[in-house]
Motif scaffolding. Structure first.
Motif, PDB file in Angstrom:
ATOM      1  N   LEU A  71       0.808  -1.214   0.000  1.00  0.00           N
ATOM      2  CA  LEU A  71       0.000   0.000   0.000  1.00  0.00           C
ATOM      3  C   LEU A  71       0.845   1.270   0.000  1.00  0.00           C
ATOM      4  CD1 LEU A  71      -2.910  -0.976   2.368  1.00  0.00           C
ATOM      5  CD2 LEU A  71      -2.800  -1.052  -0.108  1.00  0.00           C
ATOM      6  N   ILE A  72       1.958   1.258   0.693  1.00  0.00           N
ATOM      7  CA  ILE A  72       2.809   2.453   0.734  1.00  0.00           C
ATOM      8  C   ILE A  72       3.343   2.764  -0.661  1.00  0.00           C
ATOM      9  CG2 ILE A  72       4.957   3.422   1.638  1.00  0.00           C
ATOM     10  CD1 ILE A  72       4.334   1.920   4.249  1.00  0.00           C
ATOM     11  N   ASP A  73       3.811   1.733  -1.373  1.00  0.00           N
ATOM     12  CA  ASP A  73       4.303   1.941  -2.740  1.00  0.00           C
ATOM     13  C   ASP A  73       3.174   2.382  -3.660  1.00  0.00           C
ATOM     14  OD1 ASP A  73       6.885   1.246  -2.021  1.00  0.00           O
ATOM     15  OD2 ASP A  73       6.600  -0.876  -2.520  1.00  0.00           O
ATOM     16  N   ALA A  74       1.976   1.826  -3.461  1.00  0.00           N
ATOM     17  CA  ALA A  74       0.825   2.206  -4.279  1.00  0.00           C
ATOM     18  C   ALA A  74       0.460   3.674  -4.048  1.00  0.00           C
ATOM     19  CB  ALA A  74      -0.361   1.299  -3.977  1.00  0.00           C
ATOM     20  N   ILE A  75       0.488   4.101  -2.786  1.00  0.00           N
ATOM     21  CA  ILE A  75       0.170   5.495  -2.464  1.00  0.00           C
ATOM     22  C   ILE A  75       1.218   6.427  -3.067  1.00  0.00           C
ATOM     23  CG2 ILE A  75      -0.029   7.170  -0.578  1.00  0.00           C
ATOM     24  CD1 ILE A  75      -1.258   4.825   1.083  1.00  0.00           C
ATOM     25  N   LYS A  76       2.495   6.061  -2.962  1.00  0.00           N
ATOM     26  CA  LYS A  76       3.563   6.880  -3.551  1.00  0.00           C
ATOM     27  C   LYS A  76       3.376   7.005  -5.056  1.00  0.00           C
ATOM     28  CE  LYS A  76       7.294   5.814  -0.314  1.00  0.00           C
ATOM     29  NZ  LYS A  76       8.590   5.122  -0.175  1.00  0.00           N
ATOM     30  N   LEU A  77       3.097   5.892  -5.708  1.00  0.00           N
ATOM     31  CA  LEU A  77       2.902   5.905  -7.159  1.00  0.00           C
ATOM     32  C   LEU A  77       1.708   6.773  -7.538  1.00  0.00           C
ATOM     33  CD1 LEU A  77       3.648   4.806  -9.967  1.00  0.00           C
ATOM     34  CD2 LEU A  77       2.130   2.890  -9.510  1.00  0.00           C
ATOM     35  N   TYR A  78       0.616   6.638  -6.800  1.00  0.00           N
ATOM     36  CA  TYR A  78      -0.586   7.426  -7.082  1.00  0.00           C
ATOM     37  C   TYR A  78      -0.300   8.917  -6.910  1.00  0.00           C
ATOM     38  CZ  TYR A  78      -5.513   8.590  -7.339  1.00  0.00           C
ATOM     39  OH  TYR A  78      -6.719   9.115  -7.724  1.00  0.00           O
ATOM     40  N   ARG A  79       0.426   9.257  -5.856  1.00  0.00           N
ATOM     41  CA  ARG A  79       0.763  10.667  -5.617  1.00  0.00           C
ATOM     42  C   ARG A  79       1.607  11.226  -6.744  1.00  0.00           C
ATOM     43  NH1 ARG A  79       3.122  12.348  -0.062  1.00  0.00           N
ATOM     44  NH2 ARG A  79       2.560  14.355  -0.897  1.00  0.00           N
ATOM     45  N   GLU A  80       2.603  10.454  -7.182  1.00  0.00           N
ATOM     46  CA  GLU A  80       3.472  10.916  -8.265  1.00  0.00           C
ATOM     47  C   GLU A  80       2.687  11.084  -9.565  1.00  0.00           C
ATOM     48  OE1 GLU A  80       6.582   8.039  -8.522  1.00  0.00           O
ATOM     49  OE2 GLU A  80       7.428   8.583  -6.578  1.00  0.00           O
ATOM     50  N   ALA A  81       1.791  10.155  -9.830  1.00  0.00           N
ATOM     51  CA  ALA A  81       1.065  10.169 -11.096  1.00  0.00           C
ATOM     52  C   ALA A  81      -0.015  11.244 -11.148  1.00  0.00           C
ATOM     53  CB  ALA A  81       0.452   8.803 -11.360  1.00  0.00           C
ATOM     54  N   GLY A  83      -0.408  13.918  -8.628  1.00  0.00           N
ATOM     55  CA  GLY A  83      -0.074  15.186  -7.993  1.00  0.00           C
ATOM     56  C   GLY A  83      -0.948  15.508  -6.796  1.00  0.00           C
ATOM     57  N   GLN A  84      -1.737  14.553  -6.331  1.00  0.00           N
ATOM     58  CA  GLN A  84      -2.609  14.790  -5.183  1.00  0.00           C
ATOM     59  C   GLN A  84      -1.819  14.671  -3.881  1.00  0.00           C
ATOM     60  OE1 GLN A  84      -6.087  12.363  -5.303  1.00  0.00           O
ATOM     61  NE2 GLN A  84      -6.951  13.470  -7.023  1.00  0.00           N
ATOM     62  N   GLY A  85      -2.432  15.113  -2.801  1.00  0.00           N
ATOM     63  CA  GLY A  85      -1.812  15.059  -1.491  1.00  0.00           C
ATOM     64  C   GLY A  85      -1.850  13.655  -0.902  1.00  0.00           C
ATOM     65  N   LEU A  86      -1.210  13.505   0.255  1.00  0.00           N
ATOM     66  CA  LEU A  86      -1.101  12.202   0.898  1.00  0.00           C
ATOM     67  C   LEU A  86      -2.467  11.637   1.277  1.00  0.00           C
ATOM     68  CD1 LEU A  86       0.669   9.957   2.045  1.00  0.00           C
ATOM     69  CD2 LEU A  86       0.858  11.285   4.153  1.00  0.00           C
ATOM     70  N   LYS A  87      -3.314  12.432   1.905  1.00  0.00           N
ATOM     71  CA  LYS A  87      -4.622  11.933   2.343  1.00  0.00           C
ATOM     72  C   LYS A  87      -5.484  11.535   1.148  1.00  0.00           C
ATOM     73  CE  LYS A  87      -8.648  12.851   5.188  1.00  0.00           C
ATOM     74  NZ  LYS A  87      -9.203  11.627   4.761  1.00  0.00           N
ATOM     75  N   GLU A  88      -5.526  12.386   0.123  1.00  0.00           N
ATOM     76  CA  GLU A  88      -6.328  12.073  -1.055  1.00  0.00           C
ATOM     77  C   GLU A  88      -5.828  10.801  -1.734  1.00  0.00           C
ATOM     78  OE1 GLU A  88      -4.889  15.064  -0.582  1.00  0.00           O
ATOM     79  OE2 GLU A  88      -6.601  16.389  -0.216  1.00  0.00           O
ATOM     80  N   SER A  89      -4.505  10.662  -1.810  1.00  0.00           N
ATOM     81  CA  SER A  89      -3.915   9.474  -2.435  1.00  0.00           C
ATOM     82  C   SER A  89      -4.208   8.230  -1.614  1.00  0.00           C
ATOM     83  CB  SER A  89      -2.408   9.651  -2.594  1.00  0.00           C
ATOM     84  OG  SER A  89      -2.133  10.735  -3.440  1.00  0.00           O
ATOM     85  N   LYS A  90      -4.101   8.333  -0.303  1.00  0.00           N
ATOM     86  CA  LYS A  90      -4.383   7.189   0.564  1.00  0.00           C
ATOM     87  C   LYS A  90      -5.841   6.765   0.417  1.00  0.00           C
ATOM     88  CE  LYS A  90      -4.451   5.841   5.432  1.00  0.00           C
ATOM     89  NZ  LYS A  90      -5.879   5.721   5.651  1.00  0.00           N
ATOM     90  N   ASP A  91      -6.751   7.730   0.422  1.00  0.00           N
ATOM     91  CA  ASP A  91      -8.172   7.428   0.268  1.00  0.00           C
ATOM     92  C   ASP A  91      -8.452   6.780  -1.086  1.00  0.00           C
ATOM     93  OD1 ASP A  91      -8.587   8.495   2.763  1.00  0.00           O
ATOM     94  OD2 ASP A  91      -9.340  10.422   2.022  1.00  0.00           O
ATOM     95  N   ALA A  92      -7.822   7.297  -2.140  1.00  0.00           N
ATOM     96  CA  ALA A  92      -8.042   6.740  -3.483  1.00  0.00           C
ATOM     97  C   ALA A  92      -7.510   5.314  -3.579  1.00  0.00           C
ATOM     98  CB  ALA A  92      -7.379   7.626  -4.528  1.00  0.00           C
ATOM     99  N   VAL A  93      -6.330   5.065  -3.010  1.00  0.00           N
ATOM    100  CA  VAL A  93      -5.752   3.718  -3.061  1.00  0.00           C
ATOM    101  C   VAL A  93      -6.603   2.756  -2.243  1.00  0.00           C
ATOM    102  CG1 VAL A  93      -3.766   2.325  -2.339  1.00  0.00           C
ATOM    103  CG2 VAL A  93      -3.408   4.433  -3.620  1.00  0.00           C
ATOM    104  N   GLU A  94      -7.097   3.189  -1.097  1.00  0.00           N
ATOM    105  CA  GLU A  94      -7.967   2.324  -0.298  1.00  0.00           C
ATOM    106  C   GLU A  94      -9.271   2.015  -1.035  1.00  0.00           C
ATOM    107  OE1 GLU A  94      -8.261   4.407   3.408  1.00  0.00           O
ATOM    108  OE2 GLU A  94      -6.453   3.446   4.198  1.00  0.00           O
TER     109      GLU A  94
END
Length: 102
Positions: A71-81, A83-94
């Motif tokens: 999940l951590i790698d998925a959140i990092k990838l989502y954020r990079e792709a 440009g969203q913030g940490l919370k938004e990326s975490k929510d999207a990955v979940e």
């Protein structure tokens, strides 16, 4: 001790400002995404065309990270792709994790 009448107006104005500031609805941000044909249907449905554009390999890699439980790698990838913030990326990955059943 007495309070001058003008101080009531100042106190009322400050309280009014604070009440409006902390009870106003939160601003939401909508991001669009063009889902390529290679990733799974769950990714396409989860993003719903409201995310920023992500490259097909990034989506496939995101799905692989989610299915592997990284999940951590998925959140990092989502954020990079996106440009969203940490919370938004975490929510999207979940959300994607729930949609994929991982």
């Amino acid at each position: 001790m007495t309070i001058a009448p003008w101080m009531y107006a100042v106190i009322g104005a400050v309280l009014g400002y604070l009440i409006r500031r902390f009870t106003a609805p939160k601003e939401t941000r909508t991001v669009t995404m063009i889902a390529p044909s290679t990733p799974s249907r769950a990714i396409e449905e989860a993003t719903g065309g409201r995310q920023r554009e992500m490259i097909g390999t990034a989506l496939a890699e995101l799905e692989a990270h989610i299915r592997a439980g990284n999940l951590i790698d998925a959140i990092k990838l989502y954020r990079e792709a996106t440009g969203q913030g940490l919370k938004e990326s975490k929510d999207a990955v979940e959300m994607l994790m729930r949609r994929l059943g991982a």
